[in-house]
Design a protein around this motif. Structure first.
Motif, PDB file in Angstrom:
ATOM      1  N   ALA A   1       0.738  -1.038   0.312  1.00 52.37           N
ATOM      2  CA  ALA A   1       0.108  -0.200  -0.111  1.00 52.37           C
ATOM      3  C   ALA A   1       0.874   1.298  -0.091  1.00 52.37           C
ATOM      4  O   ALA A   1       1.775   1.234   0.560  1.00 52.37           O
ATOM      5  CB  ALA A   1      -0.999  -0.079   1.331  1.00 52.37           C
TER       6      ALA A   1
ATOM      7  N   ARG B   1       3.503   0.562   9.941  1.00 55.38           N
ATOM      8  CA  ARG B   1       2.282   0.568   9.117  1.00 55.38           C
ATOM      9  C   ARG B   1       1.822   1.569   8.324  1.00 55.38           C
ATOM     10  O   ARG B   1       1.133   2.381   9.298  1.00 55.38           O
ATOM     11  CB  ARG B   1       1.362  -0.250  10.376  1.00 55.38           C
ATOM     12  CG  ARG B   1       1.961  -1.306  11.084  1.00 55.38           C
ATOM     13  CD  ARG B   1       1.039  -1.868  12.013  1.00 55.38           C
ATOM     14  NE  ARG B   1       0.732  -0.881  13.149  1.00 55.38           N
ATOM     15  CZ  ARG B   1      -0.269  -0.924  13.977  1.00 55.38           C
ATOM     16  NH1 ARG B   1      -0.571  -2.338  14.313  1.00 55.38           N
ATOM     17  NH2 ARG B   1      -0.580   0.039  14.819  1.00 55.38           N
TER      18      ARG B   1
ATOM     19  N   ARG C   1      -0.511   2.824   6.632  1.00 56.58           N
ATOM     20  CA  ARG C   1      -1.947   3.019   6.594  1.00 56.58           C
ATOM     21  C   ARG C   1      -2.652   2.675   7.751  1.00 56.58           C
ATOM     22  O   ARG C   1      -3.919   2.805   7.735  1.00 56.58           O
ATOM     23  CB  ARG C   1      -2.712   2.637   5.336  1.00 56.58           C
ATOM     24  CG  ARG C   1      -1.984   2.896   4.068  1.00 56.58           C
ATOM     25  CD  ARG C   1      -2.441   2.379   2.844  1.00 56.58           C
ATOM     26  NE  ARG C   1      -3.887   2.600   2.511  1.00 56.58           N
ATOM     27  CZ  ARG C   1      -4.176   3.505   2.148  1.00 56.58           C
ATOM     28  NH1 ARG C   1      -3.443   4.777   1.508  1.00 56.58           N
ATOM     29  NH2 ARG C   1      -5.660   3.920   1.889  1.00 56.58           N
ATOM     30  N   ALA C   2      -2.044   2.576   9.015  1.00 57.75           N
ATOM     31  CA  ALA C   2      -2.707   2.150  10.301  1.00 57.75           C
ATOM     32  C   ALA C   2      -3.688   2.918  10.586  1.00 57.75           C
ATOM     33  O   ALA C   2      -4.709   2.790  11.167  1.00 57.75           O
ATOM     34  CB  ALA C   2      -1.685   1.812  11.188  1.00 57.75           C
TER      35      ALA C   2
ATOM     36  N   ASP D   1      -5.942  -0.078   7.950  1.00 56.55           N
ATOM     37  CA  ASP D   1      -5.317  -0.798   7.392  1.00 56.55           C
ATOM     38  C   ASP D   1      -3.935  -1.136   8.073  1.00 56.55           C
ATOM     39  O   ASP D   1      -2.937  -0.297   8.027  1.00 56.55           O
ATOM     40  CB  ASP D   1      -4.802  -0.601   5.766  1.00 56.55           C
ATOM     41  CG  ASP D   1      -4.156  -1.325   5.142  1.00 56.55           C
ATOM     42  OD1 ASP D   1      -3.996  -2.650   5.720  1.00 56.55           O
ATOM     43  OD2 ASP D   1      -3.987  -1.259   3.858  1.00 56.55           O
TER      44      ASP D   1
ATOM     45  N   THR E   1      -1.730  -3.540   7.438  1.00 57.07           N
ATOM     46  CA  THR E   1      -0.562  -4.144   6.678  1.00 57.07           C
ATOM     47  C   THR E   1       0.819  -3.525   7.265  1.00 57.07           C
ATOM     48  O   THR E   1       1.000  -2.352   7.066  1.00 57.07           O
ATOM     49  CB  THR E   1      -0.927  -3.858   5.311  1.00 57.07           C
ATOM     50  OG1 THR E   1      -2.288  -4.486   4.961  1.00 57.07           O
ATOM     51  CG2 THR E   1       0.249  -4.606   4.566  1.00 57.07           C
TER      52      THR E   1
END
Length: 137
Positions: free
Chosen positions: A2, A106, A108-109, A113, A115
């Protein structure tokens, strides 16, 4: 993978920053901001500035690590996994503490998200003016 979300202006250089560099700047701002000092955001900050100048004894170190861990709730893009003391014994006797925060990035935490892009290391060390400085390691 991402694409990272988050951008801002570096307070050190005045240049735009994105991705991991933005996370490091955000953590620096969180660690150096005392709780209650921001007028419209009194809940943002940490207890780290209140602890500067205390003796480096085990109970203070535990409080300091707890303050760092608690402050990371404001930055979900960095997930803490381990804290290491990097200072030598002589540096600790002189009151100079340098630690490494090992964790996962991460990007886009904050959007839900979680990931993981990869492991990252942040070095936190005391500065001569008494404020902590966060530096990418």
């Amino acid at each position: 993978m991402a694409s990272p979300v988050g951008s801002g202006i570096s307070r050190h250089t005045g240049r735009p920053v994105h991705g991991w560099e933005h996370v490091v700047l955000c953590l620096e701002a969180i660690f150096t901001t005392p709780f209650g000092s921001r007028v419209m955001r009194r809940w943002i900050g940490s207890l780290v500035p209140h602890m500067l100048g205390e003796n480096l004894v085990p109970s203070t170190m535990l409080k300091f690590f707890t303050a760092l861990y608690a402050a990371l709730v404001f930055e979900p893009r960095f997930h803490l996994e381990q804290i290491n003391i990097v200072s030598s014994a002589d540096e600790l006797r002189q009151g100079r503490l340098q630690i490494e925060l090992l964790g996962l990035y991460r990007p886009r935490a904050h959007l839900g998200d979680f990931t993981v892009e990869g492991p990252r290391v942040i070095t936190v060390m005391g500065a001569t003016d008494g404020r902590p400085i966060v530096v990418e390691g």
